[in-house]
Design an enzyme around this catalytic site. Sequence first.
Site, PDB file in Angstrom:
ATOM      1  N   ASP A  67       0.577  -1.218  -0.027  1.00  0.00           N
ATOM      2  CA  ASP A  67      -0.069  -0.190  -0.638  1.00  0.00           C
ATOM      3  C   ASP A  67       0.943   0.958  -0.110  1.00  0.00           C
ATOM      4  O   ASP A  67       2.261   0.932   0.272  1.00  0.00           O
ATOM      5  CB  ASP A  67      -0.995  -0.109   1.195  1.00  0.00           C
ATOM      6  N   GLU A  72       0.305  -1.130   5.994  1.00  0.00           N
ATOM      7  CA  GLU A  72       1.166  -1.171   6.886  1.00  0.00           C
ATOM      8  C   GLU A  72       0.860   0.073   6.970  1.00  0.00           C
ATOM      9  O   GLU A  72       1.438   0.897   8.375  1.00  0.00           O
ATOM     10  CB  GLU A  72       2.595  -1.037   5.820  1.00  0.00           C
TER      11      GLU A  72
END
Length: 486
Positions: free
Chosen positions: A78, A145
């Site tokens: 991400d 994350e």
Amino acid sequence: MTALSQLQPQALWQWFEQICAIPHPSKHEQALSEHIQAWAKDKQLELVEDKVGNLIIKKPATPGMENRKVVALQAHIDMVPQKNSDKTHDFEKDAIEPFIDGEWVKATGTTLGADNGIGMASALAILGSDDIPHGPLEVLLTIDEEAGMTGAFGLEAGYLNADILINTDSEQEGEIYMGCAGGVDGQISVPMVWQAPEQSHSTYTLTLSGLKGGHSGVNIHLGRGNANKLLARFLFNHADELALELTNFTGGSLRNAIPREASVSFMLPAENITKLDALAKEFQALVREELAIADPDMVLELLEAPAAKQVMSEDAQNMLIDLLNACPNGVIRMSDEVEGVTETSLNVGVISTEAESVEVLCLIRSLIDSGRQEIETVLTSLTNLAGAEIQFSGAYPGWKPDNSSPVMALVRETYDSIYNKEPVIMVIHAGLECGLFKKPYPEMDMVSIGPTIRYPHSPDEKVLIETVDQYYKLLLAVLERIPEKG
């Protein structure tokens, strides 16, 4: 091919272009994950998607290196979705628009996603290569994350066989990271009581913008302005004399990004509008002078708004302004053990006005658990005094430095042999996933490296082109020098 994919190392930059082309903000990584999975299957690589959505891709050793220790290269899928206010961009649908600006790669009006897209691209480039020597290789790509470390929290024992993990999420070439801060989210709920406004009042919105923002860990020591705190300061000083009746307070967008913009809407007597405009101009000049080096371009803009149907009660408004003005923010303490590194910090990241409350989302970071716990008690005491409530969630551990780490020594020696200079061994004031990996894999030896990335978590994010090649050469040299199993 575009100019970006002509950069060296070419395979890495070609992968980075693909990553930019597929939307992948936190919690919306599925399209990119599916693209990577399809590629890995086409390459006939061993692939597993675990229960939470992490990808584990395995590649056999090159001939003659089968007995080397197993290495896991790790990155997160991400990216942080931040854009300038004048940029039309849907992070769930639109591609990132990277471009070369001199020595740097940047994005047009948005975050670039070099954090951690360059690291991910490097791992995928190695998986796709036919001429890079390495032992048994595993690539771990985690989800979410940036918005909660969901992937790292959900990683279970048994998926990885690696003896060594190389995290690729660091942001300074020439530095080797062997420790990081832990953190916890704090959500403050300020109860709201609403009442009817006086019909004779005018409605306005005051917007604060133009700040640099940035990563709430890596950039917190730079003294940049926090839009939420600055706007609360203005209200504390002037709300009473202007007879403001607040209808809305909104600021920031991510708890791990220093807020660049905030706005407050209110009603006030028409005769006070001229004074409000003058005070806003004075405050803008004052803050620009205070932040002349760190953050010089703050702008306060006053615009008429549609008439409000309800305003905050006097007590609720005072509680909110006092709490926001009193709330700590920024660096709390510098580390005694690691020179120049922040030990404990707090970011007042996001403010949103709901039907029954104003919600304030903060992120506490600390290299030591006691530092984090101390700020938890400070915020709890503050909310108790204010009559508000606070909940803490998503606590994640720091990564305790290990000075005897064999892989850290190997990376240091390899860097010295390539570049004829000693790298800097560092601890970072940010949340790397390594601390969480230690729970399912306590014996795994870990290190973190990466290229030079500036202003992550903001639309000013950029990556220094020459350091991508330097980082990649280091990574390949380390893989070639991984020792045999004992």
